[in-house]
Write a protein that holds these residues in place. Structure first.
Motif, PDB file in Angstrom:
ATOM      1  N   GLN A 719       0.857  -1.181   0.000  1.00 32.29           N
ATOM      2  CA  GLN A 719       0.000   0.000   0.000  1.00 32.29           C
ATOM      3  C   GLN A 719       0.898   1.237   0.000  1.00 32.29           C
ATOM      4  O   GLN A 719       1.609   1.502   0.969  1.00 32.29           O
ATOM      5  CB  GLN A 719      -0.939  -0.033   1.196  1.00 32.29           C
ATOM      6  N   ASP A 720       0.877   1.957  -1.096  1.00 31.93           N
ATOM      7  CA  ASP A 720       1.862   3.000  -1.377  1.00 31.93           C
ATOM      8  C   ASP A 720       1.146   4.327  -1.666  1.00 31.93           C
ATOM      9  O   ASP A 720       0.767   4.624  -2.795  1.00 31.93           O
ATOM     10  CB  ASP A 720       2.702   2.560  -2.578  1.00 31.93           C
ATOM     11  N   ALA A 721       0.979   5.121  -0.619  1.00 30.08           N
ATOM     12  CA  ALA A 721       0.279   6.399  -0.766  1.00 30.08           C
ATOM     13  C   ALA A 721       1.045   7.345  -1.684  1.00 30.08           C
ATOM     14  O   ALA A 721       0.445   8.115  -2.457  1.00 30.08           O
ATOM     15  CB  ALA A 721       0.073   7.036   0.601  1.00 30.08           C
ATOM     16  N   LYS A 722       2.390   7.280  -1.617  1.00 28.27           N
ATOM     17  CA  LYS A 722       3.208   8.161  -2.448  1.00 28.27           C
ATOM     18  C   LYS A 722       3.014   7.839  -3.930  1.00 28.27           C
ATOM     19  O   LYS A 722       2.848   8.739  -4.763  1.00 28.27           O
ATOM     20  CB  LYS A 722       4.681   7.997  -2.065  1.00 28.27           C
ATOM     21  N   ALA A 723       3.000   6.556  -4.255  1.00 33.85           N
ATOM     22  CA  ALA A 723       2.802   6.159  -5.647  1.00 33.85           C
ATOM     23  C   ALA A 723       1.415   6.572  -6.132  1.00 33.85           C
ATOM     24  O   ALA A 723       1.256   7.018  -7.272  1.00 33.85           O
ATOM     25  CB  ALA A 723       2.984   4.647  -5.795  1.00 33.85           C
ATOM     26  N   GLU A 724       0.427   6.456  -5.267  1.00 39.03           N
ATOM     27  CA  GLU A 724      -0.928   6.830  -5.667  1.00 39.03           C
ATOM     28  C   GLU A 724      -1.025   8.328  -5.900  1.00 39.03           C
ATOM     29  O   GLU A 724      -1.702   8.793  -6.818  1.00 39.03           O
ATOM     30  CB  GLU A 724      -1.933   6.355  -4.610  1.00 39.03           C
ATOM     31  N   GLN A 725      -0.334   9.109  -5.072  1.00 43.09           N
ATOM     32  CA  GLN A 725      -0.356  10.566  -5.249  1.00 43.09           C
ATOM     33  C   GLN A 725       0.338  10.957  -6.552  1.00 43.09           C
ATOM     34  O   GLN A 725      -0.173  11.787  -7.315  1.00 43.09           O
ATOM     35  CB  GLN A 725       0.335  11.242  -4.059  1.00 43.09           C
ATOM     36  N   GLU A 726       1.486  10.349  -6.803  1.00 36.60           N
ATOM     37  CA  GLU A 726       2.250  10.697  -8.002  1.00 36.60           C
ATOM     38  C   GLU A 726       1.512  10.275  -9.270  1.00 36.60           C
ATOM     39  O   GLU A 726       1.449  11.024 -10.245  1.00 36.60           O
ATOM     40  CB  GLU A 726       3.639  10.042  -7.945  1.00 36.60           C
ATOM     41  N   MET A 727       0.926   9.070  -9.240  1.00 36.74           N
ATOM     42  CA  MET A 727       0.189   8.624 -10.417  1.00 36.74           C
ATOM     43  C   MET A 727      -1.087   9.438 -10.601  1.00 36.74           C
ATOM     44  O   MET A 727      -1.560   9.627 -11.725  1.00 36.74           O
ATOM     45  CB  MET A 727      -0.161   7.141 -10.301  1.00 36.74           C
ATOM     46  N   GLY A 728      -1.648   9.928  -9.516  1.00 38.77           N
ATOM     47  CA  GLY A 728      -2.804  10.812  -9.627  1.00 38.77           C
ATOM     48  C   GLY A 728      -2.459  12.046 -10.427  1.00 38.77           C
ATOM     49  O   GLY A 728      -3.253  12.509 -11.268  1.00 38.77           O
ATOM     50  N   LEU A 729      -1.261  12.604 -10.187  1.00 39.54           N
ATOM     51  CA  LEU A 729      -0.797  13.760 -10.936  1.00 39.54           C
ATOM     52  C   LEU A 729      -0.599  13.413 -12.407  1.00 39.54           C
ATOM     53  O   LEU A 729      -1.041  14.135 -13.306  1.00 39.54           O
ATOM     54  CB  LEU A 729       0.523  14.270 -10.343  1.00 39.54           C
ATOM     55  N   VAL A 730       0.029  12.238 -12.656  1.00 38.73           N
ATOM     56  CA  VAL A 730       0.328  11.831 -14.032  1.00 38.73           C
ATOM     57  C   VAL A 730      -0.960  11.581 -14.817  1.00 38.73           C
ATOM     58  O   VAL A 730      -1.110  12.032 -15.958  1.00 38.73           O
ATOM     59  CB  VAL A 730       1.220  10.564 -14.030  1.00 38.73           C
ATOM     60  N   ILE A 731      -1.902  10.878 -14.198  1.00 35.48           N
ATOM     61  CA  ILE A 731      -3.172  10.573 -14.872  1.00 35.48           C
ATOM     62  C   ILE A 731      -3.944  11.861 -15.145  1.00 35.48           C
ATOM     63  O   ILE A 731      -4.520  12.043 -16.222  1.00 35.48           O
ATOM     64  CB  ILE A 731      -4.006   9.589 -14.027  1.00 35.48           C
ATOM     65  N   ASP A 769       9.916  10.892 -14.622  1.00 38.80           N
ATOM     66  CA  ASP A 769       9.895   9.433 -14.434  1.00 38.80           C
ATOM     67  C   ASP A 769       8.817   8.774 -15.290  1.00 38.80           C
ATOM     68  O   ASP A 769       8.975   7.629 -15.734  1.00 38.80           O
ATOM     69  CB  ASP A 769       9.641   9.081 -12.962  1.00 38.80           C
ATOM     70  N   ALA A 770       7.719   9.495 -15.506  1.00 34.91           N
ATOM     71  CA  ALA A 770       6.600   8.916 -16.260  1.00 34.91           C
ATOM     72  C   ALA A 770       6.574   9.395 -17.705  1.00 34.91           C
ATOM     73  O   ALA A 770       5.636   9.076 -18.446  1.00 34.91           O
ATOM     74  CB  ALA A 770       5.281   9.288 -15.573  1.00 34.91           C
ATOM     75  N   ALA A 800      -2.564  20.434 -14.394  1.00 34.46           N
ATOM     76  CA  ALA A 800      -2.848  19.255 -13.569  1.00 34.46           C
ATOM     77  C   ALA A 800      -1.976  19.379 -12.326  1.00 34.46           C
ATOM     78  O   ALA A 800      -0.750  19.364 -12.415  1.00 34.46           O
ATOM     79  CB  ALA A 800      -2.539  17.966 -14.322  1.00 34.46           C
ATOM     80  N   GLY A 801      -2.619  19.556 -11.176  1.00 30.85           N
ATOM     81  CA  GLY A 801      -1.841  19.787  -9.963  1.00 30.85           C
ATOM     82  C   GLY A 801      -1.071  21.071 -10.091  1.00 30.85           C
ATOM     83  O   GLY A 801      -1.637  22.122 -10.421  1.00 30.85           O
ATOM     84  N   ASP A 802       0.253  21.014  -9.889  1.00 32.31           N
ATOM     85  CA  ASP A 802       1.084  22.221 -10.057  1.00 32.31           C
ATOM     86  C   ASP A 802       1.872  22.171 -11.352  1.00 32.31           C
ATOM     87  O   ASP A 802       2.895  22.846 -11.509  1.00 32.31           O
ATOM     88  CB  ASP A 802       2.017  22.401  -8.854  1.00 32.31           C
ATOM     89  N   VAL A 803       1.411  21.351 -12.284  1.00 29.87           N
ATOM     90  CA  VAL A 803       2.058  21.245 -13.592  1.00 29.87           C
ATOM     91  C   VAL A 803       1.175  21.936 -14.627  1.00 29.87           C
ATOM     92  O   VAL A 803       0.011  21.553 -14.824  1.00 29.87           O
ATOM     93  CB  VAL A 803       2.281  19.774 -13.997  1.00 29.87           C
ATOM     94  N   LYS A 804       1.744  22.961 -15.268  1.00 33.40           N
ATOM     95  CA  LYS A 804       1.040  23.649 -16.346  1.00 33.40           C
ATOM     96  C   LYS A 804       1.708  23.279 -17.655  1.00 33.40           C
ATOM     97  O   LYS A 804       2.919  23.066 -17.698  1.00 33.40           O
ATOM     98  CB  LYS A 804       1.079  25.162 -16.123  1.00 33.40           C
ATOM     99  N   TYR A 805       0.895  23.158 -18.723  1.00 28.11           N
ATOM    100  CA  TYR A 805       1.488  22.772 -20.002  1.00 28.11           C
ATOM    101  C   TYR A 805       0.999  23.722 -21.099  1.00 28.11           C
ATOM    102  O   TYR A 805      -0.054  24.356 -20.991  1.00 28.11           O
ATOM    103  CB  TYR A 805       1.153  21.320 -20.364  1.00 28.11           C
ATOM    104  N   PHE A 806       1.811  23.783 -22.172  1.00 23.08           N
ATOM    105  CA  PHE A 806       1.532  24.668 -23.300  1.00 23.08           C
ATOM    106  C   PHE A 806       1.735  23.868 -24.585  1.00 23.08           C
ATOM    107  O   PHE A 806       2.800  23.269 -24.787  1.00 23.08           O
ATOM    108  CB  PHE A 806       2.474  25.879 -23.289  1.00 23.08           C
ATOM    109  N   ILE A 807       0.702  23.856 -25.442  1.00 21.62           N
ATOM    110  CA  ILE A 807       0.774  23.125 -26.714  1.00 21.62           C
ATOM    111  C   ILE A 807       0.666  24.144 -27.847  1.00 21.62           C
ATOM    112  O   ILE A 807      -0.406  24.745 -28.054  1.00 21.62           O
ATOM    113  CB  ILE A 807      -0.370  22.097 -26.838  1.00 21.62           C
TER     114      ILE A 807
END
Length: 879
Positions: A719-731, A769-770, A800-807
């Protein structure tokens, strides 16, 4: 290991699995085999006349989920199957057969008629058992019981005799519910009240000493006036004080009757004076006893008027009603007729209007039994779910009345009472025992005649939890598997069956027969109507199984279950699609996972060697396992299934399998994909046993039976809360980028460039990483990280979270054209929403339109406005 077939065929798989289960008997429970002990469920025995309907399918799926879950958790799990002899229903079926042959049971005689009944049972009695078997019910089929098995019948006689010896069974003449069609007594619960529009006839009853003067009485059953033996008024009613004791002449019959005073009379009903018919009304019966009135029975058991009805003799009761009303009118005794809505009792089997009828019957004194059950309930035994039924159950125990247990039919348990020529009663377990009692009384052998009546079907059913285990004989199974644990049933038989089983369990086993009672909802159609043949909205579960498969039926019903279950045939496509998805995902994994990666446990995986997505999916799997286990234990089956649906379809298939398609050469990825899916299959097994059993054999070998495998155990280290948080950001980031592509009409095949602006180093590391699968899943060709984005222009943006993107859009779309398209769509949606708002603001429309139409309009308005808001944000995000 051979490759599994490309397409899932439920018919082939289900037939194969049933044959294997039948041969290996994995559902047979053995006493004292497991250190966890026993877990027992007794099936609510379906009528031997029954065929599988959606209510059965729901009830038995609920039971099967729990018993499979407990079996996998290591309990000696016994699910006891069987059928009920269903006295009135079965006799009706065979009598209809005889009618087609031009004969009757009376013409045939009791012995020959019983032979016909047993012959019918041998040929048709296992129909519903075979259908439950086809549903996948994991009962211990070798133990299948029938309420008229020899041993079971012995238990019924034993209970009757013990209650008789304790003074709790007695015979007496009382007003009972009588069905003229079935010609038998019915318990209160078997004579259901149904609202009806009738009439109130106001009749003049003249005084003997002055026929020009009269008292007016009102009745809903004018034909019963032929049995009147008094007129009653309330002693506090000033209008009638001077009339009490005077003599009246009963119209049409010329019987002289008295005016009596009784507190029971309602001064507000009709004229305040009521006719008293002691032989045809329960309240009048009580008044008749209080005032020593004559009891005049005017009706034969078949509802035809007898000689006491005088000139109306030979008429059916309803024909007599018309004739009596006409005679009253012709002779000037009918004052008026008013419309009158009231509740009428009807036979629960044939729907015939029940007649309150004076008859000699056998009864059980319920209060001593109910008091013990009430004491147990207030001590928490049994627990009832949903809790709203607790008060209903408690009130019935408090207010219970004596139970009429004799029935004037032939199919059933014959009452174990014999009579000698003098009318002396001998209650015994056998005829030989009764003869011995008679000989002891008379000092010589005497001829005895057995009571012709049989016992109410529920008198055998209330013994079901312990009689099925061999009571009254002491045996290992009875000691080990009783008391049972969870009873699943419908609320409508909480009094017929549940409360009485509790009473019997306490009385004869000194223990409540089950710890929990789960009352499930009613199966309804998509419009909320109860399914029935008469409405033409019933869905045949066997048709569903044939078209979609038993797993699809089970899965779809549970997914849609709640207080009530709203189902349509189309909804079974959800279950079918889910089974196909599980099959296809399993085929994909098995085709891509090497033999060495087909592990037996998560313990063979080192979390430190896993990538982010694998750590995440295992953690989500552990969370789902905890949630599903808890939901099953608490009977929240729909919630459990929704959790599994969301985890498997979205988390595992939509995300993890898509993510790893570029990493299938990694053995740790293979192990993760395999083990998470194998664990999911285990969790799904209680819900969809056929496809999961078949797939498990593909995963772990043909010699394995999933039904006997262990339920998964959560492992804290995964049970990995850190992985779930990080993947939440990625998804979130992948979903946002995909949304931007869609909003700006970027072609699916076009690669995009993208720039990320990230506030925290941790989030940047997560994205890096992702990045490999982020690029693949969003078609990114080039990327960059930048803190200063002030120079960016003509870009679609998102966050998404604190990640902003520009296309950058310049080389991908015509920006001006797309802006115009988006603005046009915004205007269109706002106009449509405004039109609906105007309609909904019109009180005339809202008050006249069907509720579902109004609700659909409201939802459409909300959807249009939400879409317009979303498109405005898209424009705002263009820089």
């Amino acid at each position: 290991m051979p490759e599994i077939s490309a397409r899932y065929n439920p018919k082939d798989v289900e037939e194969k699995r049933l044959k294997i289960w039948d041969a290996l008997k994995p559902f047979h429970a053995t006493a004292r085999k497991s250190p966890k002990g026993a877990f027992t469920i007794v099936i609510p025995p379906p009528n031997v006349t029954g065929v599988l309907h959606m209510g059965h399918a729901l009830n038995n799926t609920l039971q099967d989920i729990l018993i499979r879950y407990k079996r996998m958790n290591g309990f000696d799990a016994l699910w006891m199957p069987g059928t009920d002899h269903a006295g009135i229903a079965t006799q009706n079926v065979v009598e209809k057969q005889l009618a087609k042959e031009g004969t009757t049971r009376d013409a045939l005689g009791r012995e020959k008629f019983m032979e016909r009944l047993w012959d019918w049972k041998r040929h048709h009695g296992d129909t519903i058992i075979n259908q439950l078997h086809k549903l996948g019910s994991s009962c211990d089929w070798d133990r299948t019981r029938f309420t008229m098995d020899d041993d079971y019948s012995g238990a019924v006689r034993e209970v009757f005799v013990r209650l008789y010896e304790r003074g709790l069974v007695y015979q007496g003449s009382y007003i009972i519910n009588w069905c003229p069609r079935c010609e038998t007594a019915l318990a209160d619960e078997e004579a259901e009240h149904k609202d009806a529009n009738g009439h109130l006839w106001h009749i003049k009853y003249p005084f003997k000493d002055d026929p020009t003067q009269y008292v007016v009485v009102a009745t809903t059953r004018p034909e019963t006036m032929l049995g009147d033996t008094a007129v009653a008024v309330n002693p506090a009613d000033e209008r009638y004080k001077e009339l009490v004791g005077r003599t009246i002449v009963l119209p049409l019959v010329d019987r002289e009757i008295k005016i009596i005073a009784d507190d029971f009379v309602d001064r507000e009903f009709g004229s305040g004076a009521v006719k008293v018919t002691p032989a045809h009304d329960p309240n009048d019966f009580a008044m008749g006893r209080r005032h020593n009135l004559e009891f005049v029975n005017i009706m034969h058991p078949n509802g035809v008027m007898n000689k006491n009805a005088g000139r109306f003799s030979g008429l059916d009761r309803f024909e007599a009603r018309k004739a009596v009303v006409k005679a009253l009118e012709d002779e000037g005794w009918l004052l008026k007729i008013d419309p009158h809505a009231h509740a009428v009792r009807r036979c629960y089997r044939c729907d015939t209007i029940v007649e309150p009828y004076l008859s000699k019957q056998w009864f059980v004194k319920m209060k001593p039994l109910a008091d013990k059950a009430l004491e147990a309930f207030r001590a928490g035994k049994p627990r009832i779910s949903p809790k709203r039924w607790e008060k209903v159950y408690e009130n019935w125990l408090v207010e219970t009345r004596d139970w009429c247990i004799s029935r004037q039919i032939w199919w059933g348990h014959r009452i174990p009472v014999w009579y000698d020529g003098d009318g002396n009663t001998f209650c015994a377990r056998t005829e030989a025992e009764a003869l011995a009692q008679a000989k002891a009384k008379h000092g010589k052998d005497v001829l005895l005649k057995q009571d012709p009546d049989v016992l109410d079907t529920w008198f055998s059913s209330w013994l079901w939890p312990f009689a099925t285990l061999g009571w009254p004989k002491e045996n290992v199974d009875l000691k080990y598997f009783y008391p049972t644990h969870t009873l699943f049933t419908a609320p409508e038989i909480i009094f017929f069956w549940v409360a009485r089983m509790v009473m019997a369990g306490i009385e004869f086993m000194d223990e409540v027969p089950f710890t929990d009672v789960v009352l499930h909802g009613t199966v309804r159609d998509a419009k909320g109507r109860k399914m029935s043949k008469s409405l033409g909205n019933a869905i045949d579960p066997l048709d569903v199984i044939s078209e979609y498969g038993a797993d699809a039926l089970r899965f779809s019903m549970i997914l849609n279950s709640g207080q009530d279950i709203f189902i349509s045939k189309e909804k079974f496509e959800v279950g079918r699609n889910f089974a196909n998805k599980l099959w296809n995902a399993s085929r994909f994994v098995l085709m891509n996972v090497k033999p060495e990666a087909r592990i037996k446990s998560f313990d063979e995986i080192n979390p430190a060697e896993l990538d982010l997505a694998s750590r995440w999916v295992i953690s989500r799997c552990q969370t789902a396992l905890c949630e599903v286990s808890s939901a099953i234990e608490e009977y929240r089956y729909s919630e459990a299934e929704n959790t599994l649906y969301e985890f498997f379809w979205s988390t595992y298939c939509d995300w993890y399998l898509e993510i790893i398609k570029g990493q299938l050469d990694n053995v740790n990825v293979q192990k993760t994909a395999f083990m998470v899916l194998e664990t999911t299959i285990r969790m799904l097994h209680p819900f969809i046993p056929f496809v999961t059993e078949e797939l498990f054999c593909e995963f772990q070998g043909d010699d394995k039976l999933l039904t006997l495998e262990a339920w998964p155990v959560p492992a804290a280290k995964f049970q990995d809360a850190k992985a779930e948080q990080e993947m939440g950001l990625v998804i979130g980031l992948i979903s946002a980028i995909r949304n931007s592509r869609s909003q700006w009409n970027i072609k699916p095949a076009d690669q995009i460039g993208i720039t990320f602006s990230v506030d925290s180093g941790l989030s940047k590391k997560t994205v890096i990483d992702a990045l490999a699968f982020i690029k693949r899943l969003t078609k990114i060709s080039t990327f960059a990280f930048a803190q200063d984005v002030s120079g960016m222009s003509k870009c679609a943006t998102g966050v998404a979270g604190d990640v902003k993107y520009f296309i950058p859009l310049g080389d991908l779309v015509d920006i001006d054209k797309e802006k115009a398209r988006i603005c046009a769509e915004i205007a269109e949606k706002e106009k449509a929403a405004a039109a609906i708002d105007g309609r909904l603001s019109n009180e005339g429309f809202v008050s006249k339109a069907p509720a579902d139409v109004v609700e659909k309009d409201r939802q459409r308005m909300v959807d249009f406005r939400a879409r317009a808001t979303e498109l405005k944000k898209t424009l705002e995000c263009l820089i």
